[in-house]
Design a protein around this motif. Sequence first.
Motif, PDB file in Angstrom:
ATOM      1  N   ASN A 177       0.925  -1.232   0.174  1.00  0.00           N
ATOM      2  CA  ASN A 177       0.064  -0.077   0.141  1.00  0.00           C
ATOM      3  C   ASN A 177       0.811   1.267  -0.104  1.00  0.00           C
ATOM      4  OD1 ASN A 177      -2.128  -1.670  -0.141  1.00  0.00           O
ATOM      5  ND2 ASN A 177      -2.728  -1.446   2.135  1.00  0.00           N
ATOM      6  N   TYR A 237      -4.671  -3.018  -0.584  1.00  0.00           N
ATOM      7  CA  TYR A 237      -4.695  -4.378  -0.075  1.00  0.00           C
ATOM      8  C   TYR A 237      -5.492  -4.297   1.223  1.00  0.00           C
ATOM      9  CZ  TYR A 237      -1.651  -6.767  -3.092  1.00  0.00           C
ATOM     10  OH  TYR A 237      -0.994  -7.461  -4.236  1.00  0.00           O
ATOM     11  N   ARG A 238      -6.422  -4.985   1.505  1.00  0.00           N
ATOM     12  CA  ARG A 238      -7.135  -5.132   2.749  1.00  0.00           C
ATOM     13  C   ARG A 238      -6.682  -5.972   3.892  1.00  0.00           C
ATOM     14  NH1 ARG A 238      -8.829  -0.199   1.841  1.00  0.00           N
ATOM     15  NH2 ARG A 238     -10.018  -0.108  -0.093  1.00  0.00           N
ATOM     16  N   ARG A 239      -6.810  -5.846   4.923  1.00  0.00           N
ATOM     17  CA  ARG A 239      -6.212  -6.824   6.000  1.00  0.00           C
ATOM     18  C   ARG A 239      -7.335  -7.824   6.166  1.00  0.00           C
ATOM     19  NH1 ARG A 239      -1.392  -5.164   7.863  1.00  0.00           N
ATOM     20  NH2 ARG A 239      -0.802  -3.003   7.581  1.00  0.00           N
ATOM     21  N   LYS A 283      -8.400 -10.358  -3.500  1.00  0.00           N
ATOM     22  CA  LYS A 283      -9.291  -9.198  -2.892  1.00  0.00           C
ATOM     23  C   LYS A 283      -9.172  -8.031  -3.596  1.00  0.00           C
ATOM     24  CE  LYS A 283     -12.236  -7.352  -0.213  1.00  0.00           C
ATOM     25  NZ  LYS A 283     -13.634  -7.349  -0.828  1.00  0.00           N
ATOM     26  N   ASP A 318     -12.276  -6.065  -6.046  1.00  0.00           N
ATOM     27  CA  ASP A 318     -12.739  -4.850  -5.944  1.00  0.00           C
ATOM     28  C   ASP A 318     -12.523  -3.950  -7.313  1.00  0.00           C
ATOM     29  OD1 ASP A 318     -13.178  -5.285  -3.238  1.00  0.00           O
ATOM     30  OD2 ASP A 318     -11.403  -4.418  -2.236  1.00  0.00           O
TER      31      ASP A 318
END
Length: 294
Positions: free
Chosen positions: A76, A171-173, A182, A186
């Motif tokens: 990120n 990027y999502r945790r 993911k 998105d």
Amino acid sequence: MNKMPIPVISVLIPLYNSATFIRETIDSVLAQTFSDFELLLMDDGSSDGTADIVRTYKDPRIRYELCPHDFVGTFNRGVDVARGKYVALLDHDDMMVPRRLQIQYDFMESRLDIVACGGIMRTFGKISIDWVPVFEYDRIILEYLRRRTGPVFNPTCFFRKEVIDKYNIRYRRGYHFAVDTKFWTDVVKIGEIENIPEILVWYRTFDTQTSRITLPESFKSSHVIYQEFIDYLLSKLDDNEEIKPKLVKKFMPAMKKLTELSLFTSDLYFLFIREVIDGLYQNGFLNLKKPLGL
């Protein structure tokens, strides 16, 4: 001191203990026929000689940053600091074909409706084969559900920075080793993606590469993402259609329950649901030609 001009493309490579292969990777970027780029080497807390190798390069287009060991945060950070109109991704042990950046730049400049593109990967090392994605946006969505692989091969990805920033896609945790899946799920929601029928990357395969070691955990996280995407697609059905309440309130809960009871394998479940989504598309209940929106 004069500031470096803003590049057209930011090449983003997250690093972690990359000393074995990073020189070949960097050299493949510096050998690109398209030269108006910056190379962002985001080091995710390496403890080997990665930094020493990077320091041997004097090319002013290279930007190296040592980050705390946190892959999500490191990636990120790379997207945040990228200055290019486009961002091209590459893994630290892979190599670009010489015209990769030129091919993807020309494609994106000619297709203003596309938010991101990828292409074919040619593997080498332990396995030698061409990994060929599907190319059109609607087929990408359907094959995503059937194959349960990302809409694009991550090392070939090339996206418009302003669109990714506009929707704060990062990027999502919580998705462990499937954060890239993911991420691209998105992206599919907010913009069209296409794959180019050309080899863009040489993808290295070997026994100890991270993707092989983390494959079981990646599959578990990916299943969560695929189910979220299925729920998302079904939520876009017209509320006035009789089919939506039957699918959402009756059919889907029953299918999930049968899978939980091991009467269906997860492979069969996702294959069956893919056929349902395809049927909705073919009969005009879903429009997969255009992004459905967040």
